[in-house]
Write a protein that holds these residues in place. Structure first.
Motif, PDB file in Angstrom:
ATOM      1  N   ALA A 391      -6.247  -4.423  -5.364  1.00 49.86           N
ATOM      2  CA  ALA A 391      -4.626  -3.769  -4.746  1.00 49.86           C
ATOM      3  C   ALA A 391      -4.702  -3.707  -3.650  1.00 49.86           C
ATOM      4  O   ALA A 391      -3.589  -4.455  -3.239  1.00 49.86           O
ATOM      5  N   GLY A 392      -5.252  -2.587  -2.484  1.00 51.12           N
ATOM      6  CA  GLY A 392      -5.013  -3.089  -0.748  1.00 51.12           C
ATOM      7  C   GLY A 392      -4.842  -4.551  -0.734  1.00 51.12           C
ATOM      8  O   GLY A 392      -3.909  -4.596  -0.098  1.00 51.12           O
ATOM      9  N   SER A 393      -5.545  -4.914  -0.949  1.00 49.92           N
ATOM     10  CA  SER A 393      -6.062  -6.361  -0.472  1.00 49.92           C
ATOM     11  C   SER A 393      -5.404  -7.390  -0.700  1.00 49.92           C
ATOM     12  O   SER A 393      -3.866  -8.196   0.277  1.00 49.92           O
ATOM     13  N   LEU A 394      -4.236  -7.524  -2.433  1.00 46.73           N
ATOM     14  CA  LEU A 394      -3.055  -8.073  -2.601  1.00 46.73           C
ATOM     15  C   LEU A 394      -1.804  -7.464  -1.783  1.00 46.73           C
ATOM     16  O   LEU A 394      -0.907  -8.009  -1.086  1.00 46.73           O
ATOM     17  N   ILE A 395      -1.554  -6.158  -1.707  1.00 44.79           N
ATOM     18  CA  ILE A 395      -0.528  -5.977  -0.580  1.00 44.79           C
ATOM     19  C   ILE A 395       0.082  -6.518   1.164  1.00 44.79           C
ATOM     20  O   ILE A 395       0.480  -6.062   1.690  1.00 44.79           O
ATOM     21  N   GLY A 396      -1.632  -5.978   1.479  1.00 43.97           N
ATOM     22  CA  GLY A 396      -1.863  -6.399   2.970  1.00 43.97           C
ATOM     23  C   GLY A 396      -1.323  -7.728   3.050  1.00 43.97           C
ATOM     24  O   GLY A 396      -0.804  -8.247   3.835  1.00 43.97           O
ATOM     25  N   GLN A 397      -0.892  -8.440   2.106  1.00 35.96           N
ATOM     26  CA  GLN A 397      -0.691 -10.168   2.353  1.00 35.96           C
ATOM     27  C   GLN A 397       0.808 -10.315   1.848  1.00 35.96           C
ATOM     28  O   GLN A 397       1.637 -11.321   2.525  1.00 35.96           O
ATOM     29  N   LEU A 398       1.510  -9.385   1.721  1.00 37.86           N
ATOM     30  CA  LEU A 398       2.920  -9.176   1.218  1.00 37.86           C
ATOM     31  C   LEU A 398       3.798  -8.914   2.379  1.00 37.86           C
ATOM     32  O   LEU A 398       3.487  -8.919   3.821  1.00 37.86           O
ATOM     33  N   PRO A 399       5.661  -9.532   3.059  1.00 40.76           N
ATOM     34  CA  PRO A 399       6.177  -9.288   3.496  1.00 40.76           C
ATOM     35  C   PRO A 399       6.137  -7.455   3.804  1.00 40.76           C
ATOM     36  O   PRO A 399       6.310  -7.174   2.162  1.00 40.76           O
ATOM     37  N   ALA A 400       6.885  -6.526   4.450  1.00 40.44           N
ATOM     38  CA  ALA A 400       6.700  -5.552   5.084  1.00 40.44           C
ATOM     39  C   ALA A 400       7.611  -4.747   3.989  1.00 40.44           C
ATOM     40  O   ALA A 400       7.153  -4.346   2.965  1.00 40.44           O
ATOM     41  N   VAL A 401       8.554  -5.362   3.344  1.00 38.35           N
ATOM     42  CA  VAL A 401       9.326  -4.762   2.584  1.00 38.35           C
ATOM     43  C   VAL A 401       9.222  -4.984   1.367  1.00 38.35           C
ATOM     44  O   VAL A 401       9.048  -3.980  -0.036  1.00 38.35           O
ATOM     45  N   ALA A 402       8.269  -5.820   1.035  1.00 41.58           N
ATOM     46  CA  ALA A 402       7.455  -6.009  -0.611  1.00 41.58           C
ATOM     47  C   ALA A 402       6.449  -5.085  -0.449  1.00 41.58           C
ATOM     48  O   ALA A 402       6.065  -4.984  -1.457  1.00 41.58           O
ATOM     49  N   SER A 403       5.668  -5.209   0.296  1.00 41.02           N
ATOM     50  CA  SER A 403       4.340  -4.002   0.450  1.00 41.02           C
ATOM     51  C   SER A 403       4.580  -2.770   0.528  1.00 41.02           C
ATOM     52  O   SER A 403       4.284  -2.157  -0.438  1.00 41.02           O
ATOM     53  N   ALA A 404       6.364  -2.630   1.037  1.00 42.96           N
ATOM     54  CA  ALA A 404       5.996  -1.010   0.779  1.00 42.96           C
ATOM     55  C   ALA A 404       6.715  -0.463  -0.272  1.00 42.96           C
ATOM     56  O   ALA A 404       6.386   0.397  -0.971  1.00 42.96           O
ATOM     57  N   TRP A 405       7.603  -1.715  -1.355  1.00 40.90           N
ATOM     58  CA  TRP A 405       7.568  -1.048  -2.394  1.00 40.90           C
ATOM     59  C   TRP A 405       6.786  -1.379  -3.447  1.00 40.90           C
ATOM     60  O   TRP A 405       6.043  -0.477  -4.774  1.00 40.90           O
ATOM     61  N   PHE A 406       5.943  -2.028  -3.327  1.00 38.80           N
ATOM     62  CA  PHE A 406       4.388  -2.317  -4.155  1.00 38.80           C
ATOM     63  C   PHE A 406       2.805  -1.616  -3.850  1.00 38.80           C
ATOM     64  O   PHE A 406       2.336  -1.257  -4.785  1.00 38.80           O
ATOM     65  N   MET A 407       3.393  -0.395  -1.953  1.00 42.86           N
ATOM     66  CA  MET A 407       2.310   0.398  -2.625  1.00 42.86           C
ATOM     67  C   MET A 407       2.980   1.982  -3.981  1.00 42.86           C
ATOM     68  O   MET A 407       2.671   2.638  -3.756  1.00 42.86           O
ATOM     69  N   LEU A 408       5.037   2.045  -3.718  1.00 41.55           N
ATOM     70  CA  LEU A 408       4.966   2.767  -5.104  1.00 41.55           C
ATOM     71  C   LEU A 408       4.571   2.346  -6.436  1.00 41.55           C
ATOM     72  O   LEU A 408       3.982   2.864  -7.179  1.00 41.55           O
ATOM     73  N   LEU A 409       4.625   0.720  -6.153  1.00 44.93           N
ATOM     74  CA  LEU A 409       4.133   0.447  -7.854  1.00 44.93           C
ATOM     75  C   LEU A 409       2.980   0.749  -7.888  1.00 44.93           C
ATOM     76  O   LEU A 409       2.210   0.960  -8.994  1.00 44.93           O
ATOM     77  N   PHE A 410       2.366   0.074  -6.540  1.00 48.28           N
ATOM     78  CA  PHE A 410       0.432   0.587  -7.554  1.00 48.28           C
ATOM     79  C   PHE A 410      -0.232   1.835  -7.535  1.00 48.28           C
ATOM     80  O   PHE A 410      -0.337   1.652  -7.942  1.00 48.28           O
ATOM     81  N   GLN A 411       0.571   2.773  -6.783  1.00 52.14           N
ATOM     82  CA  GLN A 411       0.536   4.190  -6.702  1.00 52.14           C
ATOM     83  C   GLN A 411       1.004   4.775  -7.976  1.00 52.14           C
ATOM     84  O   GLN A 411       0.194   5.989  -8.942  1.00 52.14           O
ATOM     85  N   SER A 412       2.035   4.090  -8.583  1.00 52.49           N
ATOM     86  CA  SER A 412       2.148   4.853 -10.117  1.00 52.49           C
ATOM     87  C   SER A 412       1.378   3.958 -11.500  1.00 52.49           C
ATOM     88  O   SER A 412       0.837   5.326 -12.254  1.00 52.49           O
ATOM     89  N   VAL A 413       0.775   2.832 -10.967  1.00 51.85           N
ATOM     90  CA  VAL A 413      -0.822   2.599 -12.026  1.00 51.85           C
ATOM     91  C   VAL A 413      -1.526   3.266 -11.773  1.00 51.85           C
ATOM     92  O   VAL A 413      -2.574   3.724 -12.866  1.00 51.85           O
ATOM     93  N   PHE A 414      -1.747   3.205 -10.400  1.00 52.40           N
ATOM     94  CA  PHE A 414      -2.906   4.252 -10.241  1.00 52.40           C
ATOM     95  C   PHE A 414      -2.999   5.311 -10.877  1.00 52.40           C
ATOM     96  O   PHE A 414      -4.314   6.078 -10.886  1.00 52.40           O
ATOM     97  N   ASN A 415      -2.467   6.482 -10.585  1.00 55.86           N
ATOM     98  CA  ASN A 415      -2.067   7.904 -11.239  1.00 55.86           C
ATOM     99  C   ASN A 415      -2.766   7.621 -12.774  1.00 55.86           C
ATOM    100  O   ASN A 415      -3.037   8.375 -13.096  1.00 55.86           O
ATOM    101  N   PHE A 416      -2.729   6.368 -13.790  1.00 53.10           N
ATOM    102  CA  PHE A 416      -3.023   6.674 -14.799  1.00 53.10           C
ATOM    103  C   PHE A 416      -4.401   7.301 -14.087  1.00 53.10           C
ATOM    104  O   PHE A 416      -5.126   7.581 -15.561  1.00 53.10           O
ATOM    105  N   PHE A 417      -4.912   6.743 -13.307  1.00 55.25           N
ATOM    106  CA  PHE A 417      -6.569   6.943 -13.870  1.00 55.25           C
ATOM    107  C   PHE A 417      -6.836   7.923 -12.589  1.00 55.25           C
ATOM    108  O   PHE A 417      -8.005   8.451 -13.469  1.00 55.25           O
TER     109      PHE A 417
END
Length: 509
Positions: A391-417
């Motif tokens: 997930a970290g590698s994927l976010i690092g390849q995105l544009p800035a605003v998309a990375s910011a949003w994907f950080m939110l999405l990733f943290q939301s999903v990762f919270n399941f675990f």
């Protein structure tokens, strides 16, 4: 209205039954097992970091983001560790996950600590409820608040949201829900309303806090930015999200008051309605009742002070409520409240603890899912570490605003675990902070994405011990809860997305 038979439209027999929570957890565990056949395992190295919080230097072990390595087999290929159906010697097999989950953790947290916490406070409040003081006190309160019942919702929601924001209130909501649920149902609301004004309110405060010591402070310390910086913006954010929660809950509560049978948990609320019917012939309220309520109030104040001033957690809180149960029981024996005797005290304690067995089983089984994925330790090979790195590698390849949003999405999903705020911060923030620098997102925004993603999904994921315990206390099945809460979660996520993206464009740093 409360005793009226359900209409055909509200009869659950005319609807497709929702799967039991335990059925849902079983199939999620099955999916986790299958994932181990597809995803290779990997691990990180850890490092100690130091940061200042409240003027005190603290340290924490976190992952080294550049240290991820796949485990390799003898041929040099990426190693997979598929979970077998059974595993001996204390290992994790699919059919071991329930037992291993129930016995995992320590007295300081999930799962065994939370389970024992639930049993102890369930027993203590079993004694409290057996005195009849709460029932009689509620009836008096209702008589004095005729026409103003809806004010209970905003007052309780704001207080619990403050608790979540200031000292990370979560597990403590379980004890309050035991008392508040009968009150809300007798005011014409339902068990779902109780969960909203207690546990959900704490997590709204937790997610949008300006000072939460278990999420914001730790995440900022790990990210290397001043601890509790940006408090003004977060304070406004807390007020906005809390107002959203109050409005959503008040609208729902008004609908339930107008038509109680429209409640998704109308049938499960029958327990509280019938319990009320068996006790409503009593109308006493004497010195013994006053002393019982005073003991409860002083215990709550004492526990809050202990949490804020001395960082009390599950063992200390459970001990204080256990002592409260004994004191309340002795008061009831002395004043003969409901004919209380020492033997009846013991029976009430066992019955109160017994009501917690179902949610305790759910907490343990949900904890077993994490074990199937290899556990949450970053320095031990696991599927979870591989997913985190990918997930970290994927976010690092995105544009800035998309990375910011994907950080939110990733943290939301990762919270399941990993539902622990501090645990998730230690695992994810060492990856997200340097990634934010690379893609042009401020570290403050990365922390914002973390706290919103970590906090709000706590009101949804069945792996959250506090959520499952609160639902159990209020007799709300998780499948029913999901059917209700998804709209609120969707709104929270959409607004959170706007907040994160807006913070990025406005240069929040």
């Amino acid at each position: 209205m409360a005793n009226q038979a359900p209409s055909p439209a509200a009869n659950p027999q005319n609807k497709v039954p929702l799967p039991d929570t335990l059925v849902i957890i079983f199939f999620v565990a099955l999916a986790a097992m299958l994932l181990t056949y597809l995803v290779p395992v990997g691990s990180f190295e850890t490092q100690e970091i130091h940061y200042l919080a409240d003027g005190v230097e603290k340290q924490r072990s976190v992952v080294d983001p550049s240290s991820f390595r796949y485990s390799l087999d003898e041929a040099g290929e990426h190693l997979k560790q598929p979970v077998a159906l059974f595993e001996g010697g204390g290992g994790i097999g699919f059919f071991n996950f329930a037992f291993e989950g129930l016995t995992s953790g320590s007295k300081w947290g999930t799962a065994i600590g939370v389970i024992m916490f639930m049993l102890v406070i369930g027993g203590a409040f079993g004694i409290v409820m057996e005195t009849g003081t709460i029932d009689n006190g509620i009836m008096r309160l209702i008589d004095k608040t005729q026409g103003n019942e809806r004010l209970f919702i905003p007052v309780l929601f704001i207080l619990f949201s403050l608790g979540g924001a200031v000292f990370g209130m979560g597990e403590e909501a379980i004890a309050f829900a035991i008392i508040i649920c009968p009150l809300m149902i007798r005011l014409g609301f339902d068990g779902i309303t109780t969960v909203m004004v207690t546990y959900v309110a704490t997590q709204v405060g937790f997610a949008s806090s300006w000072m939460n010591p278990f999420s914001v402070a730790i995440a900022q310390g790990i990210a290397g930015i001043p601890v509790l910086s940006g408090a003004g913006v977060r304070g406004l954010m807390w007020a906005g999200f809390t107002l959203m929660g109050v409005i959503f809950t008040m609208r729902y509560g008004a609908r339930i008051q107008a038509n109680p049978q429209s409640s998704l948990c109308y049938e499960s609320d029958r327990y509280f309605r019938e319990h009320h019917e068996t006790n409503k012939l009593q109308s006493r309220f004497n010195l013994g009742d006053i002393l019982v309520l005073l003991a409860i109030l002083l215990t709550v104040i004492w526990v809050i002070w202990g949490v804020v001033a001395n960082a009390w957690f599950i063992p200390e809180i459970a001990s204080q409520f256990f002592a409260m149960g004994i004191v309340v029981g002795m008061i009831a024996v002395i004043f003969r409240l409901n004919g209380m005797t020492l033997n009846r005290m013991a029976t009430s304690f066992k019955q109160g603890a017994g009501t917690m067995l179902e949610p305790a089983l759910l907490v343990g089984c949900a904890s077993g899912i994490l074990l199937l994925l290899g556990g949450g330790k970053p320095d031990e090979p696991s599927v979870l570490n591989t997913l985190l790195n990918s997930a970290g590698s994927l976010i690092g390849q995105l544009p800035a605003v998309a990375s910011a949003w994907f950080m939110l999405l990733f943290q939301s999903v990762f919270n399941f675990f990993v539902t622990s705020g501090s645990g998730q911060a230690a695992l994810t923030m060492p990856l997200m902070a340097p990634l934010a620098d690379i893609v042009g997102v401020s570290r403050q925004v990365a922390v914002l994405a973390f706290q919103l993603g970590d906090g709000f999904t706590n009101v949804l994921v069945p792996t959250s011990a506090s959520l499952m315990a609160t639902l159990g206390v209020c007799r709300v099945d998780w499948g029913v809860w999901l059917k209700f809460i998804w709209r609120f979660i969707l709104v929270l996520f959409l607004v959170s997305s706007l907040v994160v993206v807006g913070a990025h464009y406005l240069g929040f740093a």
